[in-house]
Design an enzyme around this catalytic site. Structure first.
Site, PDB file in Angstrom:
ATOM      1  N   ASP A   4       0.872  -1.161   0.000  1.00 12.98           N
ATOM      2  CA  ASP A   4       0.000   0.000   0.000  1.00 12.98           C
ATOM      3  C   ASP A   4       0.923   1.230   0.000  1.00 12.98           C
ATOM      4  O   ASP A   4       2.102   1.121   0.325  1.00 12.98           O
ATOM      5  CB  ASP A   4      -0.875  -0.071   1.262  1.00 12.98           C
ATOM      6  CG  ASP A   4      -1.716   1.153   1.464  1.00 12.98           C
ATOM      7  OD1 ASP A   4      -2.244   1.674   0.468  1.00 12.98           O
ATOM      8  OD2 ASP A   4      -1.847   1.590   2.633  1.00 12.98           O
ATOM      9  N   ASP A   6      -0.035   5.084   1.043  1.00 13.69           N
ATOM     10  CA  ASP A   6      -0.206   6.037   2.152  1.00 13.69           C
ATOM     11  C   ASP A   6      -0.225   5.323   3.498  1.00 13.69           C
ATOM     12  O   ASP A   6      -1.013   4.408   3.712  1.00 13.69           O
ATOM     13  CB  ASP A   6      -1.503   6.826   1.963  1.00 13.69           C
ATOM     14  CG  ASP A   6      -1.522   7.584   0.636  1.00 13.69           C
ATOM     15  OD1 ASP A   6      -0.488   8.172   0.283  1.00 13.69           O
ATOM     16  OD2 ASP A   6      -2.563   7.565  -0.045  1.00 13.69           O
ATOM     17  N   CYS A  93      -5.851   2.515  -8.082  1.00 14.11           N
ATOM     18  CA  CYS A  93      -7.277   2.588  -8.414  1.00 14.11           C
ATOM     19  C   CYS A  93      -7.661   4.049  -8.255  1.00 14.11           C
ATOM     20  O   CYS A  93      -7.504   4.622  -7.172  1.00 14.11           O
ATOM     21  CB  CYS A  93      -8.135   1.728  -7.488  1.00 14.11           C
ATOM     22  SG  CYS A  93      -9.895   2.141  -7.671  1.00 14.11           S
ATOM     23  N   CYS A 108     -15.715  -0.468  -9.114  1.00 12.76           N
ATOM     24  CA  CYS A 108     -14.746  -1.164  -9.955  1.00 12.76           C
ATOM     25  C   CYS A 108     -14.298  -2.448  -9.265  1.00 12.76           C
ATOM     26  O   CYS A 108     -14.639  -2.701  -8.118  1.00 12.76           O
ATOM     27  CB  CYS A 108     -13.555  -0.250 -10.184  1.00 12.76           C
ATOM     28  SG  CYS A 108     -12.793   0.243  -8.633  1.00 12.76           S
ATOM     29  N   CYS A 110     -11.077  -2.896  -8.934  1.00 16.47           N
ATOM     30  CA  CYS A 110      -9.706  -2.643  -8.477  1.00 16.47           C
ATOM     31  C   CYS A 110      -9.613  -1.972  -7.114  1.00 16.47           C
ATOM     32  O   CYS A 110      -8.594  -2.102  -6.438  1.00 16.47           O
ATOM     33  CB  CYS A 110      -8.896  -1.881  -9.527  1.00 16.47           C
ATOM     34  SG  CYS A 110      -9.655  -0.465 -10.296  1.00 16.47           S
ATOM     35  N   ARG A 111     -10.646  -1.263  -6.697  1.00 17.15           N
ATOM     36  CA  ARG A 111     -10.539  -0.559  -5.417  1.00 17.15           C
ATOM     37  C   ARG A 111     -10.488  -1.562  -4.265  1.00 17.15           C
ATOM     38  O   ARG A 111     -11.406  -2.348  -4.058  1.00 17.15           O
ATOM     39  CB  ARG A 111     -11.741   0.392  -5.269  1.00 17.15           C
ATOM     40  CG  ARG A 111     -11.733   1.217  -4.010  1.00 17.15           C
ATOM     41  CD  ARG A 111     -12.876   2.261  -4.039  1.00 17.15           C
ATOM     42  NE  ARG A 111     -13.144   2.782  -2.715  1.00 17.15           N
ATOM     43  CZ  ARG A 111     -12.403   3.708  -2.100  1.00 17.15           C
ATOM     44  NH1 ARG A 111     -11.362   4.238  -2.698  1.00 17.15           N
ATOM     45  NH2 ARG A 111     -12.699   4.114  -0.880  1.00 17.15           N
ATOM     46  N   LYS A 112      -9.385  -1.520  -3.497  1.00 14.72           N
ATOM     47  CA  LYS A 112      -9.297  -2.416  -2.340  1.00 14.72           C
ATOM     48  C   LYS A 112     -10.475  -2.105  -1.410  1.00 14.72           C
ATOM     49  O   LYS A 112     -10.776  -0.938  -1.246  1.00 14.72           O
ATOM     50  CB  LYS A 112      -7.963  -2.207  -1.591  1.00 14.72           C
ATOM     51  CG  LYS A 112      -6.741  -2.620  -2.387  1.00 14.72           C
ATOM     52  CD  LYS A 112      -5.444  -2.249  -1.649  1.00 14.72           C
ATOM     53  CE  LYS A 112      -5.176  -0.767  -1.666  1.00 14.72           C
ATOM     54  NZ  LYS A 112      -3.898  -0.352  -1.033  1.00 14.72           N
TER      55      LYS A 112
END
Ligand code: MG
Ligand code: ZN
Length: 207
Positions: A4, A6, A93, A108, A110-112
């Protein structure tokens, strides 16, 4: 290795005006956390591919322009590179279900906590997800990692309250103070060497 961004690579930023803790909204706010380049170099030296997989809905929400994300990326790569670390690929994403920018407004894959970003990154690194560690400071990172079949590492302070609300399957293999500690844990696992003390009791008891 799937990282990840941030809270793992760079610090979160308190935005006075909006009263939120969030991603950097300007490149000047992008600051690497301590020992991050060294941690990444350690992973490189183990022969492990390193990918960044990051939800970045800030453009969708109108918080910043795409140029800011690019500028943060250049800063990240150059500062890590200056210490001999290498990131092999980066996947973002950019979507958000309530985006102001209409073309980014979508649910989507792709967004965790979805797994799309992790799948893309593993494919680019040419490794299977089962060989990967997903390292993050949020529950969506752990969820995405466990759904994808990765081992997971939580960065930060694991509060026992979190255990009560999370599926046992989501609990991380290891809790690390920072990426440096996480990288050492990975080294101990891949080289089979001992010496890394394990996670808080609430995790190990249920392992
Ligand atoms: Mg994070
Ligand atoms: Zn997405």
């Amino acid at each position: 290795m799937l990282l990840d961004r941030d809270g793992v690579i760079n610090s979160l930023v308190y935005h006075d005006d909006a009263g939120v803790i969030d991603s950097p909204f300007a490149a000047s706010q992008f600051k690497l956390l301590p020992r991050v380049p060294q941690a990444i170099r350690l992973l490189n030296d183990l022969g492990l591919g390193v990918a960044v997989v990051s939800n970045q809905p800030g453009i969708a929400k109108g918080r910043f322009k795409p140029e800011v994300l690019k500028a943060c990326e250049r800063k990240m790569l150059s500062q890590i590179g200056a210490e001999g670390g290498r990131i092999d690929c980066i996947h973002y994403c950019l979507h958000h279900p309530e985006a102001k920018v209409s073309k980014l407004r979508q649910r989507c894959h792709c967004r965790k906590p979805e797994v799309g970003l992790l799948e893309k990154a593993a494919a680019e690194l040419q490794v299977s997800l089962g060989e990967c560690y997903m390292i993050g400071d949020g529950i969506p990172d752990l969820l995405a990692g466990s759904r994808a079949g990765c081992r997971t590492i939580f960065i930060g302070r694991w509060k026992c309250e979190i255990c009560q609300f999370t599926d046992p399957g989501v609990r991380p293999a290891f809790v690390a103070k920072d990426l440096w500690e996480a990288a050492h844990f990975i080294r101990s696992e891949v080289t089979g060497s001992a010496g890394v003390t394990s996670s808080p009791k609430c995790l190990s008891a249920e392992a």
